[in-house]
Scaffold this motif. Structure first.
Motif, PDB file in Angstrom:
ATOM      1  N   TYR A 144       0.820  -1.205   0.000  1.00  0.00           N
ATOM      2  CA  TYR A 144       0.000   0.000   0.000  1.00  0.00           C
ATOM      3  C   TYR A 144       0.858   1.262   0.000  1.00  0.00           C
ATOM      4  O   TYR A 144       0.555   2.235  -0.695  1.00  0.00           O
ATOM      5  CB  TYR A 144      -0.929   0.008   1.216  1.00  0.00           C
ATOM      6  N   ALA A 147       2.280   1.816  -3.474  1.00  0.00           N
ATOM      7  CA  ALA A 147       1.230   2.228  -4.405  1.00  0.00           C
ATOM      8  C   ALA A 147       0.844   3.685  -4.175  1.00  0.00           C
ATOM      9  O   ALA A 147       0.663   4.453  -5.132  1.00  0.00           O
ATOM     10  CB  ALA A 147       0.011   1.329  -4.243  1.00  0.00           C
ATOM     11  N   ALA A 148       0.733   4.076  -2.902  1.00  0.00           N
ATOM     12  CA  ALA A 148       0.386   5.468  -2.594  1.00  0.00           C
ATOM     13  C   ALA A 148       1.495   6.417  -3.023  1.00  0.00           C
ATOM     14  O   ALA A 148       1.230   7.482  -3.609  1.00  0.00           O
ATOM     15  CB  ALA A 148       0.108   5.615  -1.100  1.00  0.00           C
ATOM     16  N   THR A 191      -9.669   6.876  -2.218  1.00  0.00           N
ATOM     17  CA  THR A 191      -8.731   5.782  -2.473  1.00  0.00           C
ATOM     18  C   THR A 191      -7.313   6.182  -2.120  1.00  0.00           C
ATOM     19  O   THR A 191      -6.562   5.410  -1.499  1.00  0.00           O
ATOM     20  CB  THR A 191      -8.797   5.349  -3.945  1.00  0.00           C
ATOM     21  N   MET A 195      -5.081   4.332   0.867  1.00  0.00           N
ATOM     22  CA  MET A 195      -3.785   3.700   0.648  1.00  0.00           C
ATOM     23  C   MET A 195      -2.668   4.390   1.428  1.00  0.00           C
ATOM     24  O   MET A 195      -1.725   3.747   1.883  1.00  0.00           O
ATOM     25  CB  MET A 195      -3.449   3.696  -0.845  1.00  0.00           C
ATOM     26  N   SER A 196      -2.780   5.705   1.592  1.00  0.00           N
ATOM     27  CA  SER A 196      -1.744   6.448   2.305  1.00  0.00           C
ATOM     28  C   SER A 196      -1.786   6.188   3.801  1.00  0.00           C
ATOM     29  O   SER A 196      -0.738   6.100   4.461  1.00  0.00           O
ATOM     30  CB  SER A 196      -1.900   7.952   2.037  1.00  0.00           C
ATOM     31  N   PHE A 198      -3.341   3.509   5.348  1.00  0.00           N
ATOM     32  CA  PHE A 198      -3.408   2.103   5.723  1.00  0.00           C
ATOM     33  C   PHE A 198      -2.169   1.624   6.474  1.00  0.00           C
ATOM     34  O   PHE A 198      -2.295   0.955   7.512  1.00  0.00           O
ATOM     35  CB  PHE A 198      -3.642   1.241   4.478  1.00  0.00           C
ATOM     36  N   GLY A 215     -10.932  -1.920   3.369  1.00  0.00           N
ATOM     37  CA  GLY A 215     -10.125  -2.589   2.362  1.00  0.00           C
ATOM     38  C   GLY A 215     -10.862  -3.733   1.695  1.00  0.00           C
ATOM     39  O   GLY A 215     -10.751  -3.940   0.484  1.00  0.00           O
ATOM     40  N   HIS A 219     -11.504  -3.781  -2.296  1.00  0.00           N
ATOM     41  CA  HIS A 219     -11.004  -4.831  -3.182  1.00  0.00           C
ATOM     42  C   HIS A 219     -12.128  -5.670  -3.781  1.00  0.00           C
ATOM     43  O   HIS A 219     -12.004  -6.162  -4.910  1.00  0.00           O
ATOM     44  CB  HIS A 219     -10.003  -5.706  -2.435  1.00  0.00           C
ATOM     45  N   PHE A 235      -5.376  -9.570  -1.947  1.00  0.00           N
ATOM     46  CA  PHE A 235      -5.177  -8.620  -0.849  1.00  0.00           C
ATOM     47  C   PHE A 235      -6.055  -8.977   0.345  1.00  0.00           C
ATOM     48  O   PHE A 235      -5.623  -8.886   1.499  1.00  0.00           O
ATOM     49  CB  PHE A 235      -5.461  -7.192  -1.323  1.00  0.00           C
ATOM     50  N   TYR A 239      -4.974  -9.973   4.300  1.00  0.00           N
ATOM     51  CA  TYR A 239      -5.425  -9.228   5.472  1.00  0.00           C
ATOM     52  C   TYR A 239      -5.404 -10.087   6.730  1.00  0.00           C
ATOM     53  O   TYR A 239      -5.268  -9.570   7.846  1.00  0.00           O
ATOM     54  CB  TYR A 239      -6.850  -8.706   5.257  1.00  0.00           C
TER      55      TYR A 239
END
Length: 267
Positions: A144, A147-148, A191, A195-196, A198, A215, A219, A235, A239
């Motif tokens: 995450y 990705a962020a 979103t 992601m930032s 998480f 999440g 997803h 994903f 978890y």
């Protein structure tokens, strides 16, 4: 180390692998028609052997490997063995490099998570198992975080147009979403925020439960509306490594109730 979360994570990972391999087998030869990526430039010595094993399999050979991988994953669902887990990881690497054009973030995540999953299996040293457990946890956060960070380097996510661009892509059936640009902008920023935040939110139990729930919704939505179920379910399966003891007990109780319901209806 949370043993209950560990067992749930292992079962979820191998269940994902089993479903993915069944899907590949159902595709038949169509899954192997794309030219494979070349991992090694040299054809000498052990590199040449690895290149042949990972790149030059025929469709029939790939299907045989897929069957072996499926059987190994199903055995892992019954009882975790570290050596069989490593075999699952190796066979999965062969398959994913043979189908590299179809890879996505979920498949790449599983490529990494499977080796940690194997090292947490029965028979490994406690130090190795605990280390693999924490690396697997951090792997989810890194996915995450990376990705962020990547999204912050561009412009579409920062100006709120990213989801609208995806909705207008003819490759996705999201025309209904493209007609609501305000909603697209809101989903873009939500979103990005999810992601930032998480990687930080999962360290505390109250925020962890909220973000894991969000999440799952996120997803599942990508699986349904964007047609990438393998990524979304990968994903969600991972978890489990971040669940606490109470969450695992609740999840186990819920599954038992679901399993018992059909029997109650029959009787």
């Amino acid at each position: 180390m949370n043993d209950a979360a560990l067992r749930l994570f292992q079962r979820a990972a191998y269940a994902w692998i089993s479903l993915y391999m069944i899907a590949l087998l159902l595709l038949g030869d169509d899954a192997w028609v794309s030219a494979p990526v070349r991992l090694f430039s040299s054809a000498l010595g052990w590199k040449g052997w690895l290149q042949e094993m990972m790149n030059d399999r025929t469709a029939a050979g790939c299907m045989l490997i897929s069957v072996l991988l499926l059987c190994a994953a199903l055995l892992q669902l019954h009882r975790q063995r570290w050596w069989l887990g490593l075999l699952v990881w190796l066979l999965f690497r062969i398959i994913t490099h043979r189908t590299w054009l179809a890879s996505n973030g979920g498949i790449q995540l599983m490529e990494n998570m499977l080796i940690w999953c194997a090292l947490m299996g029965n028979g490994t040293h406690p130090f190795i198992g605990t280390t693999a457990f924490w690396i697997a946890r951090l792997q989810v956060l890194l996915a995450y975080g990376a990705a962020a960070a990547h999204k912050f380097t561009g412009t579409a996510w920062l100006d709120g147009s990213a989801v609208l661009l995806v909705a207008n892509d003819p490759g996705f059936s999201l025309g209904w979403l493209a007609r609501s640009p305000v909603l697209c902008t809101a989903l873009t920023y939500l979103t990005l925020a999810f992601m930032s935040l998480f990687p930080l939110a999962v360290w505390w139990s109250p925020s962890r439960r909220v973000f894991l729930f969000l999440g799952v919704l996120f997803h599942l939505s990508t699986a349904v509306f964007m047609g990438i179920p393998q990524m979304g379910l990968a994903f969600i399966a991972c978890y489990a490594i971040w669940l606490d003891q109470d969450n695992v007990k609740w999840f186990g109780t819920m599954l038992q109730q679901i399993h018992a319901t059909p029997r109650a209806v029959i009787t």
